[in-house]
Motif scaffolding. Sequence first.
Motif, short mmCIF file in Angstrom:
data_model
loop_
_atom_site.label_atom_id
_atom_site.label_comp_id
_atom_site.label_asym_id
_atom_site.label_seq_id
_atom_site.Cartn_x
_atom_site.Cartn_y
_atom_site.Cartn_z
N ARG A 65 27.60 3.65 42.56
CA ARG A 65 27.62 3.21 41.17
C ARG A 65 29.01 2.72 40.76
O ARG A 65 29.13 1.73 40.04
CB ARG A 65 27.17 4.35 40.25
CG ARG A 65 25.69 4.65 40.36
CD ARG A 65 25.29 5.79 39.49
NE ARG A 65 23.86 5.99 39.49
CZ ARG A 65 23.24 6.93 38.80
NH1 ARG A 65 23.94 7.75 38.03
NH2 ARG A 65 21.94 7.05 38.88
N GLY A 98 18.28 3.34 36.32
CA GLY A 98 18.50 3.98 35.03
C GLY A 98 19.94 4.00 34.56
O GLY A 98 20.22 4.11 33.37
N SER A 99 20.88 3.87 35.49
CA SER A 99 22.30 3.98 35.11
C SER A 99 22.88 2.65 34.63
O SER A 99 23.89 2.64 33.94
CB SER A 99 23.12 4.53 36.27
OG SER A 99 22.97 3.72 37.42
N GLY A 100 22.25 1.54 35.00
CA GLY A 100 22.58 0.26 34.41
C GLY A 100 23.75 -0.54 34.97
O GLY A 100 24.18 -1.50 34.33
N GLU A 101 24.26 -0.22 36.12
CA GLU A 101 25.40 -0.97 36.66
C GLU A 101 25.08 -2.44 36.93
O GLU A 101 25.99 -3.27 36.98
CB GLU A 101 25.93 -0.33 37.95
CG GLU A 101 26.68 0.95 37.74
CD GLU A 101 25.79 2.17 37.56
OE1 GLU A 101 26.32 3.24 37.23
OE2 GLU A 101 24.55 2.05 37.72
N VAL A 103 22.96 -4.29 34.97
CA VAL A 103 22.53 -4.97 33.74
C VAL A 103 23.55 -6.06 33.38
O VAL A 103 24.73 -5.79 33.20
CB VAL A 103 22.38 -3.97 32.57
CG1 VAL A 103 22.10 -4.70 31.26
CG2 VAL A 103 21.26 -2.98 32.88
N MET A 130 15.54 -5.17 36.78
CA MET A 130 16.70 -4.31 36.52
C MET A 130 17.69 -4.95 35.55
O MET A 130 18.73 -4.39 35.28
CB MET A 130 17.40 -3.97 37.84
CG MET A 130 16.55 -3.10 38.76
SD MET A 130 17.34 -2.80 40.35
CE MET A 130 18.67 -1.71 39.86
N SER A 131 17.38 -6.14 35.05
CA SER A 131 18.21 -6.89 34.10
C SER A 131 19.51 -7.41 34.68
O SER A 131 20.46 -7.67 33.95
CB SER A 131 18.49 -6.07 32.82
OG SER A 131 17.28 -5.76 32.18
#
Length: 187
Positions: A65, A98-101, A103, A130-131
């Motif tokens: 991450r 879920g943690s968004g790295e 995005v 996952m954006s």
Amino acid sequence: MPHLLTVAGSLRAGSSNATLLAAVARVAPADLTVTAYRALGSLPAFNPDREEAAVRLPTAVTRWRTALAAADMLLISTPEYAHGIPGAFKNALDWVVGSGELVGKPVGVINPSATSRFAFPQLIEVLTVMSATVVPAATIVLDLPRRGADAVQLAADPVVAPKLREVLAALLAAISGQPALEIPPQS
């Protein structure tokens, strides 16, 4: 200085994916930092309970991450296994859903095999969900030999090297918000 993280989806030593990404590092402009992430095999199997629990995450997950968060952009090259994304690589992606790295992060996908028909679109779909910002001009399919490719040769190849420079230019443009400029060959 912009930072590119490269990730080979294969754990195989000397994979054509890792070799292709090493060639990318060779053709990169001097003002671009390129780091290869080589620890996919150390990630434990994704478990949502560990993600949701108030316990410390495994060190390998934290390092993954952190590497993603520190990068301005990401370039992935992965093989196709049984018509899909390799399990170890999909597992790595699951750890950051879920943690968004990813995005909004510009991502390119280079595929070294024209015969890989399923994993490439699957990976783009997963990244989109996952954006991540999948950069179309940095998402290409090359047709390289399966074995025996050398990063030095690929970086000097008159067909491959310009395509890799175009991928880098598109990623750099994505982080700067500018149209892609051609990166001149290095002497």
